[in-house]
Design a protein around this motif. Structure first.
Motif, PDB file in Angstrom:
ATOM      1  N   GLU A  43       0.812  -1.218   0.000  1.00 24.40           N
ATOM      2  CA  GLU A  43       0.000   0.000   0.000  1.00 24.40           C
ATOM      3  C   GLU A  43       0.842   1.264   0.000  1.00 24.40           C
ATOM      4  OE1 GLU A  43      -3.402   0.152   2.612  1.00 24.40           O
ATOM      5  OE2 GLU A  43      -3.414  -2.026   2.758  1.00 24.40           O
ATOM      6  N   TYR A  44       1.962   1.257   0.737  1.00 16.44           N
ATOM      7  CA  TYR A  44       2.780   2.469   0.807  1.00 16.44           C
ATOM      8  C   TYR A  44       3.413   2.803  -0.535  1.00 16.44           C
ATOM      9  CZ  TYR A  44       6.961  -0.528   1.039  1.00 16.44           C
ATOM     10  OH  TYR A  44       7.943  -1.447   0.760  1.00 16.44           O
ATOM     11  N   ALA A  45       3.477   1.829  -1.452  1.00 16.22           N
ATOM     12  CA  ALA A  45       4.094   2.046  -2.760  1.00 16.22           C
ATOM     13  C   ALA A  45       3.071   2.417  -3.832  1.00 16.22           C
ATOM     14  CB  ALA A  45       4.858   0.801  -3.193  1.00 16.22           C
ATOM     15  N   ILE A  46       1.798   2.461  -3.472  1.00 16.48           N
ATOM     16  CA  ILE A  46       0.731   2.749  -4.439  1.00 16.48           C
ATOM     17  C   ILE A  46       0.464   4.248  -4.476  1.00 16.48           C
ATOM     18  CG2 ILE A  46      -1.708   2.404  -4.997  1.00 16.48           C
ATOM     19  CD1 ILE A  46      -1.512  -0.332  -3.613  1.00 16.48           C
ATOM     20  N   ASN A  47       0.399   4.797  -5.658  1.00 17.49           N
ATOM     21  CA  ASN A  47      -0.012   6.192  -5.847  1.00 17.49           C
ATOM     22  C   ASN A  47      -1.532   6.199  -5.996  1.00 17.49           C
ATOM     23  OD1 ASN A  47      -0.549   8.798  -6.588  1.00 17.49           O
ATOM     24  ND2 ASN A  47       0.751   8.808  -8.411  1.00 17.49           N
ATOM     25  N   TYR A  48      -2.235   6.504  -4.918  1.00 21.13           N
ATOM     26  CA  TYR A  48      -3.691   6.450  -4.944  1.00 21.13           C
ATOM     27  C   TYR A  48      -4.295   7.590  -5.758  1.00 21.13           C
ATOM     28  CZ  TYR A  48      -3.778   2.590  -1.641  1.00 21.13           C
ATOM     29  OH  TYR A  48      -3.619   1.348  -1.051  1.00 21.13           O
ATOM     30  N   ASN A  49      -3.487   8.573  -6.136  1.00 22.78           N
ATOM     31  CA  ASN A  49      -3.964   9.639  -7.005  1.00 22.78           C
ATOM     32  C   ASN A  49      -3.971   9.232  -8.468  1.00 22.78           C
ATOM     33  OD1 ASN A  49      -4.335  11.561  -4.907  1.00 22.78           O
ATOM     34  ND2 ASN A  49      -2.123  11.942  -4.885  1.00 22.78           N
ATOM     35  N   ASP A  50      -3.355   8.101  -8.771  1.00 27.37           N
ATOM     36  CA  ASP A  50      -3.348   7.575 -10.138  1.00 27.37           C
ATOM     37  C   ASP A  50      -3.560   6.065 -10.076  1.00 27.37           C
ATOM     38  OD1 ASP A  50      -3.134   7.265 -12.836  1.00 27.37           O
ATOM     39  OD2 ASP A  50      -1.142   8.148 -13.030  1.00 27.37           O
ATOM     40  N   LEU A  51      -4.688   5.678  -9.490  1.00 22.41           N
ATOM     41  CA  LEU A  51      -4.938   4.272  -9.172  1.00 22.41           C
ATOM     42  C   LEU A  51      -5.102   3.414 -10.420  1.00 22.41           C
ATOM     43  CD1 LEU A  51      -5.103   2.607  -6.611  1.00 22.41           C
ATOM     44  CD2 LEU A  51      -7.578   2.959  -6.591  1.00 22.41           C
ATOM     45  N   GLU A  52      -5.651   3.995 -11.491  1.00 20.69           N
ATOM     46  CA  GLU A  52      -5.848   3.204 -12.706  1.00 20.69           C
ATOM     47  C   GLU A  52      -4.492   2.768 -13.280  1.00 20.69           C
ATOM     48  OE1 GLU A  52      -8.944   2.659 -13.001  1.00 20.69           O
ATOM     49  OE2 GLU A  52      -9.637   4.312 -11.742  1.00 20.69           O
ATOM     50  N   ARG A  53      -3.520   3.674 -13.249  1.00 15.56           N
ATOM     51  CA  ARG A  53      -2.182   3.328 -13.741  1.00 15.56           C
ATOM     52  C   ARG A  53      -1.531   2.281 -12.838  1.00 15.56           C
ATOM     53  NH1 ARG A  53       3.108   5.332 -12.935  1.00 15.56           N
ATOM     54  NH2 ARG A  53       2.276   6.837 -11.453  1.00 15.56           N
ATOM     55  N   GLU A  54      -1.708   2.428 -11.526  1.00 12.72           N
ATOM     56  CA  GLU A  54      -1.154   1.457 -10.582  1.00 12.72           C
ATOM     57  C   GLU A  54      -1.771   0.078 -10.801  1.00 12.72           C
ATOM     58  OE1 GLU A  54       1.307   2.394  -7.808  1.00 12.72           O
ATOM     59  OE2 GLU A  54       1.491   3.606  -9.624  1.00 12.72           O
ATOM     60  N   GLN A  55      -3.064   0.049 -11.075  1.00 16.36           N
ATOM     61  CA  GLN A  55      -3.743  -1.217 -11.362  1.00 16.36           C
ATOM     62  C   GLN A  55      -3.158  -1.868 -12.611  1.00 16.36           C
ATOM     63  OE1 GLN A  55      -6.074  -3.044  -9.861  1.00 16.36           O
ATOM     64  NE2 GLN A  55      -7.627  -3.790 -11.270  1.00 16.36           N
ATOM     65  N   ARG A  56      -2.919  -1.049 -13.631  1.00 15.49           N
ATOM     66  CA  ARG A  56      -2.378  -1.610 -14.876  1.00 15.49           C
ATOM     67  C   ARG A  56      -0.975  -2.159 -14.660  1.00 15.49           C
ATOM     68  NH1 ARG A  56      -5.101  -4.028 -18.531  1.00 15.49           N
ATOM     69  NH2 ARG A  56      -4.123  -4.011 -20.572  1.00 15.49           N
ATOM     70  N   LYS A  57      -0.164  -1.446 -13.898  1.00 16.24           N
ATOM     71  CA  LYS A  57       1.181  -1.925 -13.588  1.00 16.24           C
ATOM     72  C   LYS A  57       1.111  -3.245 -12.831  1.00 16.24           C
ATOM     73  CE  LYS A  57       3.805   1.161 -11.638  1.00 16.24           C
ATOM     74  NZ  LYS A  57       4.109   2.339 -10.778  1.00 16.24           N
ATOM     75  N   ALA A  58       0.178  -3.356 -11.895  1.00 20.28           N
ATOM     76  CA  ALA A  58       0.036  -4.587 -11.117  1.00 20.28           C
ATOM     77  C   ALA A  58      -0.360  -5.757 -12.012  1.00 20.28           C
ATOM     78  CB  ALA A  58      -1.000  -4.393 -10.005  1.00 20.28           C
ATOM     79  N   ILE A  59      -1.306  -5.514 -12.925  1.00 20.43           N
ATOM     80  CA  ILE A  59      -1.800  -6.592 -13.785  1.00 20.43           C
ATOM     81  C   ILE A  59      -0.723  -7.064 -14.762  1.00 20.43           C
ATOM     82  CG2 ILE A  59      -3.403  -7.058 -15.697  1.00 20.43           C
ATOM     83  CD1 ILE A  59      -5.443  -5.289 -14.092  1.00 20.43           C
ATOM     84  N   LEU A  60       0.025  -6.135 -15.314  1.00 22.23           N
ATOM     85  CA  LEU A  60       1.019  -6.498 -16.324  1.00 22.23           C
ATOM     86  C   LEU A  60       2.357  -6.927 -15.741  1.00 22.23           C
ATOM     87  CD1 LEU A  60       0.322  -3.701 -18.962  1.00 22.23           C
ATOM     88  CD2 LEU A  60      -0.499  -6.070 -18.968  1.00 22.23           C
ATOM     89  N   GLY A  61       2.651  -6.508 -14.496  1.00 21.01           N
ATOM     90  CA  GLY A  61       3.975  -6.780 -13.948  1.00 21.01           C
ATOM     91  C   GLY A  61       4.037  -7.524 -12.645  1.00 21.01           C
ATOM     92  N   ARG A  62       2.873  -7.698 -11.967  1.00 25.37           N
ATOM     93  CA  ARG A  62       2.913  -8.277 -10.621  1.00 25.37           C
ATOM     94  C   ARG A  62       2.024  -9.500 -10.430  1.00 25.37           C
ATOM     95  NH1 ARG A  62       7.486  -6.725  -8.099  1.00 25.37           N
ATOM     96  NH2 ARG A  62       7.790  -4.483  -8.251  1.00 25.37           N
ATOM     97  N   ILE A  63       1.231  -9.850 -11.417  1.00 27.54           N
ATOM     98  CA  ILE A  63       0.450 -11.091 -11.352  1.00 27.54           C
ATOM     99  C   ILE A  63       0.565 -11.784 -12.706  1.00 27.54           C
ATOM    100  CG2 ILE A  63      -1.192 -10.159  -9.677  1.00 27.54           C
ATOM    101  CD1 ILE A  63      -3.261 -10.020 -11.971  1.00 27.54           C
ATOM    102  N   ARG A  64       0.220 -13.066 -12.732  1.00 26.60           N
ATOM    103  CA  ARG A  64       0.216 -13.771 -14.010  1.00 26.60           C
ATOM    104  C   ARG A  64      -1.068 -13.425 -14.756  1.00 26.60           C
ATOM    105  NH1 ARG A  64      -0.133 -20.202 -15.527  1.00 26.60           N
ATOM    106  NH2 ARG A  64       0.532 -19.959 -17.680  1.00 26.60           N
ATOM    107  N   TYR A  65      -0.923 -12.601 -15.782  1.00 28.26           N
ATOM    108  CA  TYR A  65      -2.065 -12.251 -16.630  1.00 28.26           C
ATOM    109  C   TYR A  65      -1.552 -11.800 -17.981  1.00 28.26           C
ATOM    110  CZ  TYR A  65      -6.606 -10.692 -18.181  1.00 28.26           C
ATOM    111  OH  TYR A  65      -7.792 -10.573 -18.892  1.00 28.26           O
ATOM    112  N   ASP A  66      -1.910 -12.527 -19.029  1.00 28.21           N
ATOM    113  CA  ASP A  66      -1.521 -12.199 -20.388  1.00 28.21           C
ATOM    114  C   ASP A  66      -2.758 -11.690 -21.126  1.00 28.21           C
ATOM    115  OD1 ASP A  66      -0.685 -12.002 -22.980  1.00 28.21           O
ATOM    116  OD2 ASP A  66      -0.020 -14.079 -23.182  1.00 28.21           O
TER     117      ASP A  66
END
Length: 301
Positions: A62-85
């Protein structure tokens, strides 16, 4: 965690009972060393919403998430932090493990009040493009001046037997000193990404830095640190079954598989095992909704 997400989890995932449960006559599982917990749901789309909205805080501290740009953080998580192609076939996307892992993370934090040791996404490798190895959750809880490490397992399948059998078959490995040691060393390797500061945890991890040959599982036992092993089972309830009939099928299947496999648990450390059950309707539809929202980049709550 966002208050909106907490409220959505409380609305979507409803406490039903603990096992043993006198009114229904249901006992806890033959493997459980403390009460099993049973949840319910009345709207499968609400489950899909909390999975989709829970990805970013499951994958990133949570401390590493920019909550002012949550959509971008979500995209980074999906493409770089979980298995999802995004280019994979839907049949492949339906098999990914994050659906159940996100739900387990939410249940532990919202209902059982655990703290995250490190977000699960730090243990995923985009190069390998496979499910992150090890336990599915790294949490802890303070207990009487000490800590319990809550390292969990999550399965989210159409059929309850498909969810339960792999967990039982792997139990001799999951509750072994070697497996626990490897998971703790993985945490040590991600020490810069820990989301909690806890003296007992830091001292345990320091002991390996000082002596890499140490048995960390045995060191936990020496220090009075317990492993709490919640096993989350989400599955589709047969329409003909009542809620408690559905749970009984799970309890019975655990007993059958325990007898069939003849499990030997080699742990030298103190552990507590219990199951978390969540019978659902429309499991495929839940996952399909999450896939649709990911691919269309649906705004978060």
């Amino acid at each position: 965690m966002r208050e909106a997400l907490k409220n959505a989890v409380r609305s979507a995932i409803l406490f039903e009972c603990r096992l043993p449960h006198q009114e229904s006559g249901l006992d806890k599982s033959c493997l459980s060393s403390q009460s099993d917990i049973c949840y319910n749901n009345t709207d499968p789309q609400e489950i899909a919403k909390v999975i989709y909205n829970g990805i970013v805080e499951f994958a990133i501290n949570e401390y590493a998430i920019n909550y002012n740009d949550l959509e971008r953080e979500q995209r980074k998580a999906i493409l770089g932090r979980i298995r999802y192609d995004p280019c994979a076939a839907d049949s492949t996307k339906l098999k990914y493990g994050f659906y159940g892992e996100v739900l387990l993370d939410l249940i532990l934090r919202v209902f059982l009040q655990t703290s995250v040791v490190a977000a699960r996404g730090y243990f995923y490798s985009p190069i390998e493009n496979s499910e992150a190895k090890g336990f599915d959750a790294f949490h802890l809880m303070e207990r009487d001046g000490n800590i319990d490490l809550w390292f969990g397992e999550a399965k989210f399948y159409l059929h309850y037997k498909s969810a339960i059998t792999p967990v039982i078959e792997k139990l001799g490995t999951s509750l072994s000193d070697g497996y626990l040691n490897r998971n703790l060393i993985a945490i040590i390797n991600e020490r810069d990404n820990l989301s909690v500061q806890n003296d007992q945890l830091n001292s345990l991890l320091d002991s390996w830095q000082e002596n890499p040959d140490i048995n960390l599982a045995q060191e936990m036992q020496n220090r009075g640190i317990r492993l709490i092993y919640p096993i989350f089972i989400a599955y589709e309830k047969a329409s003909r079954d009542t809620y408690h009939q559905s749970i009984k099928k799970c309890i019975d299947h655990i007993a059958v598989e325990y007898a069939r496999i003849g499990i030997n648990i080699p742990a030298t450390f103190d552990y507590r095992l219990f199951f978390i059950f969540l019978p659902l309707s429309e499991v495929k539809q839940i996952k399909e909704s999450v896939i649709q929202w990911i691919d269309s980049q649906e705004p978060l709550m």
